[in-house]
Design an enzyme around this catalytic site. Structure first.
Site, PDB file in Angstrom:
ATOM      1  N   GLY A  35       0.809  -1.216   0.000  1.00  0.00           N
ATOM      2  CA  GLY A  35       0.000   0.000   0.000  1.00  0.00           C
ATOM      3  C   GLY A  35       0.840   1.263   0.000  1.00  0.00           C
ATOM      4  N   GLN A  39       3.977   6.453  -7.744  1.00  0.00           N
ATOM      5  CA  GLN A  39       4.153   6.249  -9.189  1.00  0.00           C
ATOM      6  C   GLN A  39       4.990   5.011  -9.511  1.00  0.00           C
ATOM      7  OE1 GLN A  39       2.729   7.602 -11.724  1.00  0.00           O
ATOM      8  NE2 GLN A  39       1.679   9.303 -10.730  1.00  0.00           N
ATOM      9  N   GLY A  40       5.884   4.642  -8.611  1.00  0.00           N
ATOM     10  CA  GLY A  40       6.670   3.424  -8.825  1.00  0.00           C
ATOM     11  C   GLY A  40       5.781   2.193  -8.886  1.00  0.00           C
ATOM     12  N   HIS A  41       4.805   2.120  -7.973  1.00  0.00           N
ATOM     13  CA  HIS A  41       3.851   1.006  -8.009  1.00  0.00           C
ATOM     14  C   HIS A  41       3.036   1.035  -9.303  1.00  0.00           C
ATOM     15  CE1 HIS A  41       4.164   1.371  -3.452  1.00  0.00           C
ATOM     16  NE2 HIS A  41       4.498   0.122  -3.683  1.00  0.00           N
ATOM     17  N   MET A 191      11.713   5.993  -5.966  1.00  0.00           N
ATOM     18  CA  MET A 191      10.391   6.100  -5.359  1.00  0.00           C
ATOM     19  C   MET A 191      10.212   5.057  -4.252  1.00  0.00           C
ATOM     20  SD  MET A 191       8.206   8.375  -6.344  1.00  0.00           S
ATOM     21  CE  MET A 191       7.720   9.462  -7.673  1.00  0.00           C
ATOM     22  N   SER A 192       9.703   5.509  -3.110  1.00  0.00           N
ATOM     23  CA  SER A 192       9.451   4.630  -1.979  1.00  0.00           C
ATOM     24  C   SER A 192       8.352   5.239  -1.126  1.00  0.00           C
ATOM     25  CB  SER A 192      10.728   4.482  -1.132  1.00  0.00           C
ATOM     26  OG  SER A 192      10.436   3.853   0.101  1.00  0.00           O
ATOM     27  N   SER A 193       7.546   4.377  -0.510  1.00  0.00           N
ATOM     28  CA  SER A 193       6.500   4.872   0.390  1.00  0.00           C
ATOM     29  C   SER A 193       7.117   5.626   1.568  1.00  0.00           C
ATOM     30  CB  SER A 193       5.670   3.694   0.918  1.00  0.00           C
ATOM     31  OG  SER A 193       5.161   2.947  -0.160  1.00  0.00           O
TER      32      SER A 193
END
Length: 287
Positions: A35, A39-41, A191-193
Site C-alpha cells: 500500500g 508512481q513506482g507502483h 520512489m518509496s513509500s
C-alpha cells in the site's frame, strides 16, 4: 461486459472471481504491494496491464517481514487513497486484494523458514534478521492464492527480486517473475513509500544517494571495488544529514561482495542510508 474496479478482502471470493476470468481465457498478472502507493507502483501495474488482460494488486502490510515493531506500526495504511490512485490507471482491468492478517495467516502470524541458496544472508539479510523469511512467506502465499501468469517486482528491492525468483524456482511455482526498472523522482531519488515521511531538509538531501551511485558506476570502470567503496564511504562521512549504513558492490547472481573484478560477471552497487530515522535503499547496475 467489463466491471468497475473490484475490491476483495477475503481469498475465497478472490479465487472464485479469478477462476471465472480464467474460464474465459483471460490472463492475470500480479503486483504485490504494502500500500501507500506511488508512481513506482503504478509503473509496475502498467507493465502488468501491457502483458495481461487483468492485474491483481494486493495491498497488505505484512507483519512477518518487519523486524522492527515501531516500523510496522508507523507504516502508512491508505487503502481509500490507494484505490483512487489505481482508478487513474484503469477502472475495469485492476482487481484489488486487501486482506486482513487473519485472511492470510489464519491465526498463525509466523514466517515459514526458507533457504534461498545463500541469497538471504547478504546485504539486507545481514542487517534485518528474518526479513526474507517474512518476504518468502507472504509472496508464496499470495502467488498460491492469485496463481498469476506473471508477477511484477521493482528492481529497487533487487535482493528481494532475486530471492523471489529463487523461491519460485525452488518451490516449482509456475508464475514468471518479471523485474522492472527503478522508478525515480525527477531529482533521481528512488520512489518509496518511506519518502513521504522524510522531513523537508532530508528530502532535499536524499537525491545525493543516486548521485553517488552514478559516480560509483563511473569510477568502477577504472578502479577496484575496494577503492570505489572507500570513496563512497568518504563522501558520506562528509555529509551533514545522511548516514551510510552500507555500500556494497556485488555479483548479481550470488549477491556476494566482489573481491576481484571479472569481465565474465555482472555487478551491481547496493546502498542503504539513514535520513534521520528513515532508512532508504537503492542500487545501480555497474556493467
Amino acid at each position: 461486459m467489463l466491471q468497475p474496479l473490484k475490491i476483495f478482502d477475503n481469498k475465497t471470493e478472490l479465487i472464485e472471481y479469478i477462476s471465472s476470468l480464467k474460464a474465459n481465457d483471460a490472463t492475470v498478472g500480479f503486483v504485490p504491494t504494502m500500500g501507500a502507493l506511488h508512481q513506482g507502483h503504478l509503473s509496475l501495474v502498467n507493465f502488468g496491464l501491457v502483458d495481461n488482460d487483468f492485474v491483481v494488486v494486493s495491498i497488505f502490510v505484512n507483519p512477518t517481514q518487519f523486524n522492527n515493531a515501531e516500523d510496522l506500526e508507523k507504516y502508512p495504511r491508505t487503502l481509500g487513497r490507494d484505490v483512487k490512485f489505481l482508478q487513474t490507471v484503469s477502472d475495469e482491468r485492476i482487481i484489488v486484494y486487501a486482506p486482513s492478517v487473519d485472511d492470510i495467516y489464519e491465526g498463525k502470524t509466523v514466517s515459514e523458514r526458507f533457504t534461498f541458496d545463500g541469497l538471504e544472508h547478504e546485504m539486507e539479510g545481514a542487517f534485518r534478521p528474518g526479513h526474507f523469511d517474512g518476504v518468502g512467506t507472504i509472496v508464496k502465499r499470495l502467488l498460491e492464492i492469485v496463481k498469476p501468469e506473471q508477477a511484477y517486482f521493482g528492481e529497487k528491492d533487487f535482493q528481494q527480486l532475486q530471492i523471489v525468483k529463487k523461491m519460485v524456482e525452488l518451490h516449482e511455482i509456475s508464475t514468471k517473475i518479471v523485474g522492472c526498472a527503478i522508478y525515480r523522482a525527477e531529482d533521481g531519488l528512488a520512489m518509496s513509500s518511506r519518502n513521504e515521511r522524510l522531513k523537508p531538509d532530508y528530502r532535499e538531501a536524499a537525491p545525493f544517494i543516486h548521485k553517488i551511485l552514478k559516480s560509483a558506476k563511473e569510477k568502477f570502470g577504472t578502479k577496484s571495488a575496494k577503492k570505489v567503496t572507500e570513496w563512497v564511504e568518504s563522501q558520506f562521512k562528509k555529509h551533514k544529514l545522511l548516514e551510510l549504513e552500507y555500500f556494497l558492490i556485488s555479483d548479481i547472481k550470488t549477491l556476494k561482495p566482489v573481491k576481484r573484478k571479472s569481465t565474465k560477471k555482472e555487478y551491481r552497487a547496493f546502498i542503504a542510508v539513514y535520513a534521520d530515522d528513515i532508512r532508504l535503499i537503492d542500487n545501480i547496475a555497474l556493467n
